[in-house]
Write a protein that holds these residues in place. Structure first.
Motif, PDB file in Angstrom:
ATOM      1  N   ALA A 185       0.914  -1.267   0.041  1.00 21.46           N
ATOM      2  CA  ALA A 185      -0.029   0.027  -0.028  1.00 21.46           C
ATOM      3  C   ALA A 185       0.986   1.391  -0.121  1.00 21.46           C
ATOM      4  CB  ALA A 185      -0.889  -0.130   1.113  1.00 21.46           C
ATOM      5  N   ALA A 186       1.889   1.154   0.938  1.00 19.04           N
ATOM      6  CA  ALA A 186       2.852   2.330   1.002  1.00 19.04           C
ATOM      7  C   ALA A 186       3.416   2.687  -0.203  1.00 19.04           C
ATOM      8  CB  ALA A 186       3.878   2.156   2.004  1.00 19.04           C
ATOM      9  N   ARG A 187       3.710   1.579  -1.085  1.00 21.52           N
ATOM     10  CA  ARG A 187       4.738   1.489  -2.235  1.00 21.52           C
ATOM     11  C   ARG A 187       3.674   2.021  -3.451  1.00 21.52           C
ATOM     12  NH1 ARG A 187       7.691  -3.153  -1.577  1.00 21.52           N
ATOM     13  NH2 ARG A 187       5.880  -4.315  -2.419  1.00 21.52           N
ATOM     14  N   ARG A 188       2.573   1.722  -3.126  1.00 18.86           N
ATOM     15  CA  ARG A 188       1.651   2.204  -4.508  1.00 18.86           C
ATOM     16  C   ARG A 188       1.200   3.653  -4.268  1.00 18.86           C
ATOM     17  NH1 ARG A 188      -3.549  -1.239  -3.647  1.00 18.86           N
ATOM     18  NH2 ARG A 188      -1.884  -2.777  -3.761  1.00 18.86           N
ATOM     19  N   ARG A 189       1.195   4.148  -2.954  1.00 19.19           N
ATOM     20  CA  ARG A 189       0.872   5.751  -2.609  1.00 19.19           C
ATOM     21  C   ARG A 189       2.121   6.463  -3.393  1.00 19.19           C
ATOM     22  NH1 ARG A 189      -0.964   4.576   2.197  1.00 19.19           N
ATOM     23  NH2 ARG A 189       0.883   4.955   3.311  1.00 19.19           N
ATOM     24  N   VAL A 190       3.272   5.807  -2.902  1.00 15.72           N
ATOM     25  CA  VAL A 190       4.542   6.559  -3.702  1.00 15.72           C
ATOM     26  C   VAL A 190       4.562   6.873  -5.023  1.00 15.72           C
ATOM     27  CG1 VAL A 190       6.978   6.441  -4.027  1.00 15.72           C
ATOM     28  CG2 VAL A 190       5.963   6.165  -1.647  1.00 15.72           C
ATOM     29  N   ILE A 191       4.095   5.559  -5.739  1.00 20.39           N
ATOM     30  CA  ILE A 191       4.094   5.339  -7.154  1.00 20.39           C
ATOM     31  C   ILE A 191       3.058   6.310  -7.835  1.00 20.39           C
ATOM     32  CG2 ILE A 191       3.404   3.907  -9.172  1.00 20.39           C
ATOM     33  CD1 ILE A 191       4.901   1.744  -7.549  1.00 20.39           C
ATOM     34  N   PHE A 192       1.928   6.265  -6.891  1.00 19.70           N
ATOM     35  CA  PHE A 192       0.692   7.246  -7.322  1.00 19.70           C
ATOM     36  C   PHE A 192       1.017   8.487  -7.412  1.00 19.70           C
ATOM     37  CE2 PHE A 192      -3.022   9.692  -5.841  1.00 19.70           C
ATOM     38  CZ  PHE A 192      -3.845   9.497  -7.356  1.00 19.70           C
ATOM     39  N   ASN A 193       1.678   9.042  -6.480  1.00 19.54           N
ATOM     40  CA  ASN A 193       2.290  10.487  -6.200  1.00 19.54           C
ATOM     41  C   ASN A 193       3.171  10.943  -7.499  1.00 19.54           C
ATOM     42  OD1 ASN A 193       0.749  11.135  -3.917  1.00 19.54           O
ATOM     43  ND2 ASN A 193       2.300  10.371  -2.715  1.00 19.54           N
ATOM     44  N   ILE A 194       4.320   9.709  -7.841  1.00 19.04           N
ATOM     45  CA  ILE A 194       5.055  10.054  -8.832  1.00 19.04           C
ATOM     46  C   ILE A 194       4.224  10.154 -10.132  1.00 19.04           C
ATOM     47  CG2 ILE A 194       6.960   8.982  -9.939  1.00 19.04           C
ATOM     48  CD1 ILE A 194       8.122   7.969  -7.749  1.00 19.04           C
TER      49      ILE A 194
END
Ligand SMILES: Nc1ncnc2c1ncn2[C@@H]1O[C@H](COP(=O)(O)OP(=O)(O)OP(=O)(O)O)[C@@H](O)[C@H]1O
Ligand SMILES: [Mg+2]
Lengths: 232, 389
Positions: free
Chosen positions: B20-29
């Motif tokens: 979930a945390a990784r997905r958040r980062v990728i979403f922001n990028i």
């Protein structure tokens, strides 16, 4: 009078909280409390719910200021220290355990302990060694890379103990450390806590309403009528 | 970097974190990358179009430099001069059977349409093999449409001067298209000999110099020192060149403004991160972490996300821009009248300076606003983690 061997020294400490968020007549919680914790001594604080046990512990640890009185830690007056110095003091000289384990969710058991070690000034490698050593002392060698959500309540609390002790603090502040555990787990954590505190010669300020737990300490104080009385 | 900050930063970047945390980062990028790529694309589009217009104007209408001389004179040598062509020019009325149009007729020599000029237009030659005695002219497809004529049709060219009206019948030997109708709707090419022979006194003869745009002013200075009267295409078309420069700057200003907004958005992102992590940060404070160590970790994490997004967005924007010419060609082929003022056929040029300005504004604004928004970290009380349970 404060003696040079005293670790924690509270003198005539008073604390009140505003009755409501809007103020009003403040409610007095502690009034002219004196308390001394000497090195390697275990002190228990008991009392009714809402009597101010946690408040007293937080004042003694410098996490909260008091209205009147003095709080000393070793040779320093906490009231005269800035936040930076208080943080440094907490990281190196104090350990904390609360009812909730307060582990960092995104970090493994080992990383949680390493983090505390690094905050205490260890390098990455040192922190890892220390973390593994203390985690094996609390019986979690096999759980190093588990995250908090993969650990049981008792295991989490043991990680919290490891984190609190990894920097070899002078004192451990424990506020109801077994409060959220079932009897079996509570007894196990209790045993572990005392054996480590004794082994490492760490002073203990333990807040609990469990009298049998409190009896294992060197002194038992009870808060009643906004003041401390020695009951054992 | 402090090991505590480094470990926190890595985790905030999703390295070693849960999905979930990784997905958040990728979403922001992805989000920031998209915004940046749109900014980059828009800036490349506007700059390429205005340089395309400038090129067409300089290469086909006026040359980079115009030299006015009394007679054929030896020209000066300069390494950055590409060509010097002798050109004659008259203003005339062009008559088709139904319509007429005021045009600018340029008489040029064979060598005039060199490679750089040919790159600016497409020419359709007449396939009619039988030679005509009539003089051949080349008009644009835009003008042909307006006059309702096609290739091989005849037109009357009439010069209006003070002393006389002279008309000459000629034939459309070729059609050209620059893609920029503002330019080609009134520009007619013919042989210089024909023009001089026909209109003698009415023809203005000058030399068109092609050079590198960036050496324009030095070349001009050289000619002037050698005694020539030289005008640049910008001086010749002050309104046009001014407009092009203004629109480039205006668009850059808009892009910079959007970049500032985006920087502010990124600081909101860091605020949100801190808000979500309040309990964690409080715990870190409780166990003695200095607030500035925590702040540095969040700042670094957000700025790594920002930098990666800027790099990806720029690359993506350039990549998108490279796909533009075929797309624009399709649009141009539909010939929407509303687009006639715009050039739809131009080479894509990457304005490195403009893109660096956009990227550095975005970076600096986010660096500062994220730093400011992270002040709230220091305000998180160590005890608040105890109160959360
Ligand atoms: N930040 C605060 N603001 C206002 N009142 C507070 C605050 N913290 C504690 N109090 C009040 O002070 C009193 C003592 O609180 P404290 O948490 O010290 O009790 P306690 O003895 O630890 O109780 P428990 O055994 O239930 O944990 C309570 O009545 C509580 O409502
Ligand atoms: Mg309490």
């Amino acid at each position: 009078m404060k003696r040079s061997t005293d670790l924690v020294y509270l003198h005539q400490v008073s604390k009140s909280f505003p009755a409501t968020l809007r103020g009003g007549e403040p409610i007095q919680i502690l009034e002219s409390v004196d308390l001394t914790v000497q090195r390697s001594r275990a002190i228990a604080i008991t009392g009714n719910s809402g009597s101010g046990k946690s408040t007293l512990l937080q004042i003694a640890a410098g996490l909260m200021g008091c209205d009147h009185g003095e709080v000393w830690f070793e040779h320093e007056k906490l009231g005269e220290m800035d936040n930076r110095a208080l943080s440094a003091l907490r990281s190196r000289r104090m350990g904390f355990i609360f009812q909730a384990s307060l582990l960092l969710e995104d970090f493994t058991a080992s990383e949680n302990v390493e983090m505390a070690a690094m905050i205490g000034g260890s390098s990455k490698g040192e922190a890892r060694d220390k973390a593994h050593e203390i985690l094996s002392l609390v019986g979690l060698s096999a759980r190093l890379s588990h995250r908090p959500d993969q650990l049981s309540g008792g295991e989490k609390q043991r990680v919290a103990i490891a984190r609190a002790l990894v920097n070899e603090p002078a004192i451990l502040f424990a506020d109801e450390p077994t409060g959220s555990l079932d009897e079996g787990n509570a007894a196990m954590v209790e045993d572990l806590l005392f054996s480590l505190v004794r082994q490492k010669e760490v002073a203990l300020l333990l807040v609990t309403h469990n009298l049998s737990f409190a009896r294992r300490c060197d002194e038992i104080h009870r808060i009643s009528e906004r003041n401390l009385e020695v009951i054992g | 970097m402090n090991p505590v900050s480094r470990l926190l930063t890595l985790r905030k970047l999703g390295i070693g974190a849960n999905r979930a945390a990784r997905r958040r980062v990728i979403f922001n990028i992805v989000l920031i990358t998209l915004v940046v790529s749109i900014l980059v694309l828009a800036q490349i589009f506007v700059v390429s179009m205005s340089r395309g217009i400038a090129d067409k104007w300089a290469l086909l209408a006026d040359g980079h430099l115009q030299l006015y001389v009394d007679k054929r004179q030896p020209m000066i040598e300069h390494p950055s001069i590409e060509t010097i062509d002798r050109v004659g020019e008259v203003n005339a009325l062009l008559y088709s059977p139904d319509k007429n149009q005021m045009v600018r007729v340029k008489g040029v020599e064979q060598s005039y349409f060199n490679d750089s000029r040919l790159a600016q237009l497409t020419i359709t030659q007449s396939e009619n093999a039988s030679p005509s005695t009539l003089a051949k002219i080349m008009i644009s497809t835009t003008l042909a449409e307006r006059l309702a004529v096609k290739i091989d049709d005849r037109l009357a060219l009439m010069l209006v001067s003070n002393d006389a009206i002279r008309a000459q019948l000629c034939i459309i030997g070729a059609l050209y298209d620059t893609g920029y109708h503002e330019l080609d709707e009134q520009l007619v090419f013919c042989d210089l000999d024909f023009l001089e022979h026909l209109f003698t006194s009415g023809v203005t003869v000058y030399y068109e110099v092609l050079t590198q745009e960036r050496n324009l002013e030095t070349v001009k200075g050289d000619f002037e020192r050698a005694g020539y009267m030289a005008t640049t295409w910008k001086e010749q078309n002050p309104a046009l060149s001014g407009n092009l420069e203004t629109s480039r700057q205006a668009v850059l200003a808009v892009m910079v403004a959007v970049a500032i907004l985006c920087g502010y958005f990124i600081s909101e992102l860091s605020s949100q991160m801190v808000e979500d992590d309040k309990a964690r940060i409080a715990t870190l404070h409780l166990i003695g972490a200095q607030p500035q160590v925590v702040r540095r970790a969040y700042w670094t994490a957000v700025m790594v996300i920002t930098t990666v997004s800027i790099a990806l967005g720029t690359a993506l924007g350039i990549l998108f821009a490279r796909q533009l010419p075929p797309l624009l060609a399709t649009i141009a082929a539909r010939s929407y009248s509303a687009l006639s003022f715009y050039l739809l056929d131009f080479p894509i040029r990457v304005p490195v300076l403009d893109l660096s300005i956009i990227a550095s504004v975005l970076f600096c604004v986010s660096a500062v606003s994220v730093h400011l928004s992270l002040r709230r970290v220091s305000a998180i009380d160590a005890l608040s983690c105890v109160r959360f349970d």
